[in-house]
Write a protein that holds these residues in place. Structure first.
Motif, PDB file in Angstrom:
ATOM      1  N   LEU A 300      50.239 143.944  17.029  1.00  0.00           N
ATOM      2  CA  LEU A 300      49.169 144.855  17.414  1.00  0.00           C
ATOM      3  C   LEU A 300      49.724 146.118  18.065  1.00  0.00           C
ATOM      4  O   LEU A 300      49.275 147.236  17.791  1.00  0.00           O
ATOM      5  CB  LEU A 300      48.205 144.150  18.368  1.00  0.00           C
ATOM      6  CG  LEU A 300      46.973 144.950  18.811  1.00  0.00           C
ATOM      7  CD1 LEU A 300      46.125 145.328  17.603  1.00  0.00           C
ATOM      8  CD2 LEU A 300      46.146 144.127  19.805  1.00  0.00           C
ATOM      9  N   ARG A 301      50.753 145.927  18.926  1.00  0.00           N
ATOM     10  CA  ARG A 301      51.380 147.082  19.568  1.00  0.00           C
ATOM     11  C   ARG A 301      52.009 148.011  18.532  1.00  0.00           C
ATOM     12  O   ARG A 301      51.909 149.243  18.634  1.00  0.00           O
ATOM     13  CB  ARG A 301      52.445 146.618  20.556  1.00  0.00           C
ATOM     14  CG  ARG A 301      51.888 146.043  21.860  1.00  0.00           C
ATOM     15  CD  ARG A 301      53.013 145.526  22.721  1.00  0.00           C
ATOM     16  NE  ARG A 301      52.528 145.066  24.014  1.00  0.00           N
ATOM     17  CZ  ARG A 301      53.266 144.424  24.909  1.00  0.00           C
ATOM     18  NH1 ARG A 301      54.553 144.175  24.642  1.00  0.00           N
ATOM     19  NH2 ARG A 301      52.749 144.033  26.050  1.00  0.00           N
ATOM     20  N   GLU A 302      52.680 147.427  17.547  1.00  0.00           N
ATOM     21  CA  GLU A 302      53.314 148.230  16.510  1.00  0.00           C
ATOM     22  C   GLU A 302      52.280 148.995  15.693  1.00  0.00           C
ATOM     23  O   GLU A 302      52.483 150.162  15.335  1.00  0.00           O
ATOM     24  CB  GLU A 302      54.161 147.339  15.597  1.00  0.00           C
ATOM     25  CG  GLU A 302      55.396 146.765  16.298  1.00  0.00           C
ATOM     26  CD  GLU A 302      56.167 145.804  15.416  1.00  0.00           C
ATOM     27  OE1 GLU A 302      55.689 145.531  14.285  1.00  0.00           O
ATOM     28  OE2 GLU A 302      57.230 145.311  15.858  1.00  0.00           O
ATOM     29  N   GLU A 303      51.155 148.353  15.394  1.00  0.00           N
ATOM     30  CA  GLU A 303      50.095 149.022  14.642  1.00  0.00           C
ATOM     31  C   GLU A 303      49.504 150.176  15.443  1.00  0.00           C
ATOM     32  O   GLU A 303      49.256 151.259  14.901  1.00  0.00           O
ATOM     33  CB  GLU A 303      49.005 148.012  14.278  1.00  0.00           C
ATOM     34  CG  GLU A 303      49.437 146.986  13.244  1.00  0.00           C
ATOM     35  CD  GLU A 303      48.362 145.951  12.971  1.00  0.00           C
ATOM     36  OE1 GLU A 303      47.239 146.111  13.514  1.00  0.00           O
ATOM     37  OE2 GLU A 303      48.623 144.992  12.233  1.00  0.00           O
ATOM     38  N   VAL A 304      49.266 149.937  16.751  1.00  0.00           N
ATOM     39  CA  VAL A 304      48.724 150.982  17.600  1.00  0.00           C
ATOM     40  C   VAL A 304      49.716 152.145  17.712  1.00  0.00           C
ATOM     41  O   VAL A 304      49.331 153.321  17.651  1.00  0.00           O
ATOM     42  CB  VAL A 304      48.387 150.430  19.000  1.00  0.00           C
ATOM     43  CG1 VAL A 304      48.031 151.558  19.963  1.00  0.00           C
ATOM     44  CG2 VAL A 304      47.241 149.434  18.917  1.00  0.00           C
ATOM     45  N   GLY A 305      51.005 151.811  17.868  1.00  0.00           N
ATOM     46  CA  GLY A 305      52.024 152.842  17.966  1.00  0.00           C
ATOM     47  C   GLY A 305      52.100 153.672  16.694  1.00  0.00           C
ATOM     48  O   GLY A 305      52.230 154.901  16.741  1.00  0.00           O
ATOM     49  N   ALA A 306      52.024 153.007  15.543  1.00  0.00           N
ATOM     50  CA  ALA A 306      52.077 153.718  14.261  1.00  0.00           C
ATOM     51  C   ALA A 306      50.854 154.613  14.100  1.00  0.00           C
ATOM     52  O   ALA A 306      50.950 155.742  13.598  1.00  0.00           O
ATOM     53  CB  ALA A 306      52.175 152.721  13.111  1.00  0.00           C
ATOM     54  N   THR A 307      49.688 154.107  14.535  1.00  0.00           N
ATOM     55  CA  THR A 307      48.455 154.912  14.447  1.00  0.00           C
ATOM     56  C   THR A 307      48.529 156.149  15.330  1.00  0.00           C
ATOM     57  O   THR A 307      48.188 157.263  14.906  1.00  0.00           O
ATOM     58  CB  THR A 307      47.234 154.064  14.853  1.00  0.00           C
ATOM     59  OG1 THR A 307      47.159 152.914  14.006  1.00  0.00           O
ATOM     60  CG2 THR A 307      45.954 154.882  14.741  1.00  0.00           C
ATOM     61  N   ASN A 308      49.001 155.967  16.565  1.00  0.00           N
ATOM     62  CA  ASN A 308      49.132 157.096  17.483  1.00  0.00           C
ATOM     63  C   ASN A 308      50.119 158.135  16.969  1.00  0.00           C
ATOM     64  O   ASN A 308      49.905 159.344  17.101  1.00  0.00           O
ATOM     65  CB  ASN A 308      49.580 156.611  18.867  1.00  0.00           C
ATOM     66  CG  ASN A 308      48.496 155.822  19.573  1.00  0.00           C
ATOM     67  OD1 ASN A 308      47.309 155.965  19.281  1.00  0.00           O
ATOM     68  ND2 ASN A 308      48.888 154.979  20.517  1.00  0.00           N
ATOM     69  N   LYS A 309      51.211 157.632  16.351  1.00  0.00           N
ATOM     70  CA  LYS A 309      52.221 158.552  15.811  1.00  0.00           C
ATOM     71  C   LYS A 309      51.649 159.385  14.673  1.00  0.00           C
ATOM     72  O   LYS A 309      51.879 160.604  14.593  1.00  0.00           O
ATOM     73  CB  LYS A 309      53.432 157.761  15.327  1.00  0.00           C
ATOM     74  CG  LYS A 309      54.556 158.636  14.838  1.00  0.00           C
ATOM     75  CD  LYS A 309      55.763 157.784  14.428  1.00  0.00           C
ATOM     76  CE  LYS A 309      56.905 158.662  13.928  1.00  0.00           C
ATOM     77  NZ  LYS A 309      58.078 157.843  13.509  1.00  0.00           N
ATOM     78  N   SER A 310      50.878 158.736  13.799  1.00  0.00           N
ATOM     79  CA  SER A 310      50.284 159.463  12.671  1.00  0.00           C
ATOM     80  C   SER A 310      49.252 160.486  13.153  1.00  0.00           C
ATOM     81  O   SER A 310      49.129 161.567  12.579  1.00  0.00           O
ATOM     82  CB  SER A 310      49.644 158.478  11.694  1.00  0.00           C
ATOM     83  OG  SER A 310      48.594 157.762  12.329  1.00  0.00           O
TER      84      SER A 310
END
Length: 313
Positions: A300-310
């Motif tokens: 979940l953290r990785e998904e949130v991080g990827a979303t924030n980066k995009s």
């Protein structure tokens, strides 16, 4: 493609390594490594002076023991890759690139495997046998064979070290690092390295005394990694004690001799042993559930991080 050497911190714990530390540091500088950190355990010889003159950063250890030195170093490490080795000159700096390369390919840690045939002459037979026994015990207790859990030559990503919870003060630190890596499901590469004979310094490791301590550490750490083994072994010993006592009671009963108190004790031991074994099974189930939850949280953290980066891009 290799890791850029200015992204690597070479970490060397020392204690009275005067004959070897200077040459070791110079060799790493010659190979292009620019950040060498020496954590010195209050050496009584000229180790600190030689290391400083050679160009290394030198930090005096506040506590005692190799484990304490490594744990203290974690608070000052900043480079994304860390190379750990002993300061006694038994490890070859040229093998560093072999240990670092897997980190660039996605591994979290590399272990330098000393226990290859070319290095057998550098070991006393007792040490070689002891290492094999402890590696086997680690596999039984932690479910993974790492070939050389006591190796002092390793490479890490900084992120993998930050995930570890380390407390061992002495030579058990390598065992704890290996245990934490297995617990965290780190990707571990095992790389054969050269291992030479110690020259000019006396070994600080007592094969019997420290071997027993390391064996106890392996078993104790299994409480968090493999509770069914940890509690199962205790339960099995207690249950077998009750069974053996019960067999004695039965043999005496055939002779018309009653042992009522021993009979009660025997039954209590068997029941207690089985309960402890069942507790180990329950603990193992809870640990599996906890690991699954942590895995989901990490995803979940990785998904949130990827979303924030995009979104930021």
């Amino acid at each position: 493609m290799d890791i850029e050497k200015d992204q690597v911190c070479v970490l060397i714990p020392t204690l009275n390594e005067e004959p070897t530390i200077g040459g070791l540091i110079h060799r790493f500088f010659e190979l292009g490594y620019s950040d060498i950190l020496v954590i010195d355990g209050k050496s009584s010889d000229k180790t600190r002076e030689i290391a400083t003159t050679a160009g290394a950063r030198v930090v005096v250890q506040t506590g005692k023991g190799k484990g304490n030195a490594f744990i203290q170093a974690l608070s000052v490490l900043e480079k994304p890759y860390i190379l750990l080795l002993d300061g006694d000159g038994t490890y070859d700096p040229e093998d560093a690139v072999l240990l670092l390369k897997p980190l660039l390919m996605g591994h979290d840690q590399s272990i330098g495997n000393r226990l290859v045939q070319d290095n057998y002459s550098s070991f006393h037979r007792l040490n070689l046998t002891g290492n094999r026994i402890l590696n086997w015990l680690f596999k039984v207790a932690h479910g993974r064979y790492l070939y050389d859990i006591l190796s002092g030559y390793r490479a890490f990503t900084l992120s993998s070290l930050k995930r570890m919870h380390l407390y061992e003060e002495g030579f058990g630190i390598e065992t704890e690092i290996s245990s934490e890596a297995v617990k965290n499901k780190d990707r571990i590469a095992v790389i054969p390295v050269k291992y030479g004979v110690r020259v000019g310094t006396v070994t600080k490791l007592d094969p019997i005394h420290d071997g027993i301590k390391i064996g106890r550490t392996i078993y104790r750490l299994a409480k968090l990694n493999n509770p069914i083994f940890y509690f199962g072994l205790i339960g099995a010993v207690i249950t077998m004690s009750g069974v053996v006592m019960g067999l004695y009671i039965i043999s005496e009963w055939f002779k018309k001799i009653d042992h009522i108190p021993l009979t009660i004790l025997s039954m209590m031991l068997v029941i207690a042993g089985l309960q402890i074994f069942m507790f180990g099974i329950q603990s193992d189930m809870l640990l599996a559930y906890q690991r699954e939850m942590l895995h989901e949280i990490q995803n979940l953290r990785e998904e949130v991080g990827a979303t924030n980066k995009s979104l930021n891009e």
